[in-house]
Design an enzyme around this catalytic site. Structure first.
Site, short mmCIF file in Angstrom:
data_model
loop_
_atom_site.label_atom_id
_atom_site.label_comp_id
_atom_site.label_asym_id
_atom_site.label_seq_id
_atom_site.Cartn_x
_atom_site.Cartn_y
_atom_site.Cartn_z
N GLY A 69 -54.16 -18.17 33.40
CA GLY A 69 -53.11 -17.21 33.11
C GLY A 69 -53.65 -15.90 32.57
O GLY A 69 -54.84 -15.65 32.56
N HIS A 74 -47.98 -14.89 20.88
CA HIS A 74 -47.46 -16.02 20.12
C HIS A 74 -47.06 -15.51 18.74
O HIS A 74 -47.71 -14.62 18.18
CB HIS A 74 -48.52 -17.11 19.95
N ALA A 138 -43.71 -19.76 28.53
CA ALA A 138 -44.97 -19.49 29.22
C ALA A 138 -45.83 -20.74 29.20
O ALA A 138 -45.79 -21.53 28.24
CB ALA A 138 -45.71 -18.33 28.54
N ILE A 139 -46.63 -20.91 30.25
CA ILE A 139 -47.52 -22.07 30.37
C ILE A 139 -48.89 -21.60 30.83
O ILE A 139 -49.00 -20.81 31.77
CB ILE A 139 -46.96 -23.11 31.37
N ALA A 153 -45.50 -22.22 25.47
CA ALA A 153 -44.84 -21.52 24.36
C ALA A 153 -43.39 -21.30 24.76
O ALA A 153 -43.10 -20.61 25.74
CB ALA A 153 -45.53 -20.19 24.07
N CYS A 169 -47.98 -11.95 30.84
CA CYS A 169 -48.40 -12.82 31.95
C CYS A 169 -48.71 -12.02 33.21
O CYS A 169 -48.71 -12.56 34.32
CB CYS A 169 -47.35 -13.89 32.23
#
Length: 221
Positions: A69, A74, A138-139, A153, A169
């Site tokens: 990604g 965060h 998001a991953i 997240a 992203c």
């Protein structure tokens, strides 16, 4: 079996060190599959594909990490999960990401939010006709020695203004949202955490050759 470690607000570097500890233990089969659940103080992290133009323009520090990604943020109000899971051979990285997505889509549904996958984009999204796609989770993952690190997240009630300093992203045509924005009320991490535990327990672990083959009734999810 999926075990959970519950933490409060943990600095990113400290949580990353704990991930590495758990990863080594899981590789050695000394612990079961384990998921860290926590929040971070405000921090930007950049995956391996992050471009310079995606970074904050005001010089805000960014931590480079070894996940897939691009750049993301965060911070408080965002539930972060780091599943440390040993995958069966042959390794199916996409399948692991899809299982995380499915769990988080189910969490959103539990709260009354219709979330979906968007073809060609990882993560969990809210879509509306004529409006930009809005990312709610998001991953980004890494797999080493058949065992996963990093994770997801989920935006509960964070300050979304942090995302305006970056290209989240790497997607300039998309927006970021939260459960609180979508529902029009304050949705806390404390409210969401037990739902995430339940849905990860349901969806996250891959089928292994020794697992019982489910009946059609139990497989219908």
């Amino acid at each position: 079996m999926l075990a959970f470690e519950h933490h409060g607000v943990v600095p990113y570097e400290e949580a990353w060190a704990r991930q590495r500890e758990l990863h080594a233990l899981r590789v050695a089969d000394e612990i079961p599959d384990t998921c860290l659940l926590l929040e971070h103080p405000p921090v930007y992290t950049a995956g391996k594909r992050t471009e310079d133009f995606e970074r904050p323009t005001d010089g805000t520090p960014v931590i480079a990490v070894d996940r897939g990604g691009r750049i993301t943020w965060h911070g408080p109000g965002q539930l972060v999960g780091y599943p440390i899971v040993k995958l069966p051979m042959p390794i199916d990285a996409v399948g692991h990401v899809r299982r995380i997505e499915q769990a988080l889509i189910a969490v959103c549904a539990d709260l009354g939010v219709t979330a979906v996958r968007v073809p060609g984009r990882s993560g969990v999204w809210i879509t509306s006709p004529g409006a930009p796609d809005r990312k709610i989770a998001a991953i980004g993952v890494r797999i080493s020695r058949c065992t996963t690190m990093h994770g997801f997240a989920l935006n509960c009630n964070p300050d979304l203004s942090w995302f305006r300093r970056i290209v989240p992203c790497g997607l300039p045509d998309a927006e970021v949202t939260s459960l609180s924005v979508e529902l029009g009320r304050n949705v806390t991490v404390a409210e969401v955490r037990p739902l995430v535990v339940a849905r990860l327990t349901e969806f996250l672990l891959p089928a292994r050759p020794t697992d019982r083959v489910p009946t059609p009734q139990s497989a219908a999810n």
